[in-house]
Motif scaffolding. Structure first.
Motif, PDB file in Angstrom:
ATOM      1  N   LEU A  43       0.826  -1.192   0.000  1.00 22.94           N
ATOM      2  CA  LEU A  43       0.000   0.000   0.000  1.00 22.94           C
ATOM      3  C   LEU A  43       0.870   1.255   0.000  1.00 22.94           C
ATOM      4  O   LEU A  43       0.642   2.176  -0.783  1.00 22.94           O
ATOM      5  N   ILE A  44       1.885   1.279   0.854  1.00 23.11           N
ATOM      6  CA  ILE A  44       2.781   2.434   0.922  1.00 23.11           C
ATOM      7  C   ILE A  44       3.538   2.602  -0.388  1.00 23.11           C
ATOM      8  O   ILE A  44       3.677   3.714  -0.907  1.00 23.11           O
ATOM      9  N   LEU A  45       4.012   1.499  -0.962  1.00 25.98           N
ATOM     10  CA  LEU A  45       4.715   1.553  -2.240  1.00 25.98           C
ATOM     11  C   LEU A  45       3.789   2.043  -3.355  1.00 25.98           C
ATOM     12  O   LEU A  45       4.189   2.846  -4.206  1.00 25.98           O
ATOM     13  N   GLY A  46       2.551   1.598  -3.351  1.00 27.60           N
ATOM     14  CA  GLY A  46       1.584   2.036  -4.345  1.00 27.60           C
ATOM     15  C   GLY A  46       1.271   3.516  -4.235  1.00 27.60           C
ATOM     16  O   GLY A  46       1.167   4.223  -5.243  1.00 27.60           O
ATOM     17  N   VAL A  47       1.122   4.019  -3.016  1.00 23.96           N
ATOM     18  CA  VAL A  47       0.848   5.443  -2.810  1.00 23.96           C
ATOM     19  C   VAL A  47       2.055   6.280  -3.242  1.00 23.96           C
ATOM     20  O   VAL A  47       1.901   7.334  -3.867  1.00 23.96           O
ATOM     21  N   ALA A  48       3.266   5.808  -2.942  1.00 26.48           N
ATOM     22  CA  ALA A  48       4.468   6.534  -3.361  1.00 26.48           C
ATOM     23  C   ALA A  48       4.566   6.579  -4.885  1.00 26.48           C
ATOM     24  O   ALA A  48       4.889   7.625  -5.466  1.00 26.48           O
ATOM     25  N   THR A  49       4.258   5.475  -5.552  1.00 28.98           N
ATOM     26  CA  THR A  49       4.275   5.439  -7.013  1.00 28.98           C
ATOM     27  C   THR A  49       3.211   6.376  -7.572  1.00 28.98           C
ATOM     28  O   THR A  49       3.471   7.109  -8.533  1.00 28.98           O
ATOM     29  N   LEU A  50       2.039   6.360  -6.981  1.00 25.01           N
ATOM     30  CA  LEU A  50       0.958   7.239  -7.406  1.00 25.01           C
ATOM     31  C   LEU A  50       1.385   8.697  -7.327  1.00 25.01           C
ATOM     32  O   LEU A  50       1.199   9.460  -8.284  1.00 25.01           O
ATOM     33  N   LEU A  51       1.972   9.088  -6.222  1.00 25.03           N
ATOM     34  CA  LEU A  51       2.410  10.471  -6.059  1.00 25.03           C
ATOM     35  C   LEU A  51       3.509  10.840  -7.053  1.00 25.03           C
ATOM     36  O   LEU A  51       3.464  11.919  -7.655  1.00 25.03           O
ATOM     37  N   CYS A  52       4.476   9.963  -7.232  1.00 23.03           N
ATOM     38  CA  CYS A  52       5.580  10.256  -8.159  1.00 23.03           C
ATOM     39  C   CYS A  52       5.097  10.406  -9.592  1.00 23.03           C
ATOM     40  O   CYS A  52       5.487  11.351 -10.285  1.00 23.03           O
ATOM     41  N   VAL A  53       4.238   9.518 -10.046  1.00 28.13           N
ATOM     42  CA  VAL A  53       3.742   9.568 -11.424  1.00 28.13           C
ATOM     43  C   VAL A  53       2.911  10.828 -11.638  1.00 28.13           C
ATOM     44  O   VAL A  53       3.060  11.530 -12.645  1.00 28.13           O
ATOM     45  N   THR A  54       2.034  11.152 -10.681  1.00 27.64           N
ATOM     46  CA  THR A  54       1.179  12.325 -10.819  1.00 27.64           C
ATOM     47  C   THR A  54       1.995  13.606 -10.794  1.00 27.64           C
ATOM     48  O   THR A  54       1.787  14.500 -11.629  1.00 27.64           O
TER      49      THR A  54
END
Length: 76
Positions: A18-29
């Motif tokens: 979940l934390i990795l997914g949120v970090a990826t989401l923030l970086c891509v956006t």
């Protein structure tokens, strides 16, 4: 009520994902928004191309957010 909270805790692996997914989401956006609105980046693209690529990255970030925060059948 607190015992119900302990019954629904996620495993360490699921929390990490979940934390990795949120970090990826923030970086891509954020990267998509940077491409769209930061003129200081040295990209060999026209304005239309920059907006299209940035828009695709932001759309992918929104898609990831729906996938991350969707309720899983095992969470119910």
């Amino acid at each position: 009520m607190s015992s119900n909270l302990h019954d629904k805790q996620k495993s360490l692996t699921r929390r990490f994902l979940l934390i990795l997914g949120v970090a990826t989401l923030l970086c891509v956006t954020i990267f998509g928004l940077m491409i769209m609105f930061n003129n200081n980046l040295e990209l060999n693209m026209g304005t239309t191309q920059r907006m299209a690529v940035g828009g695709l990255l932001v759309a992918y970030g929104i898609y990831r957010s729906f996938r991350i925060f969707k309720k899983q059948p095992q969470d119910e």
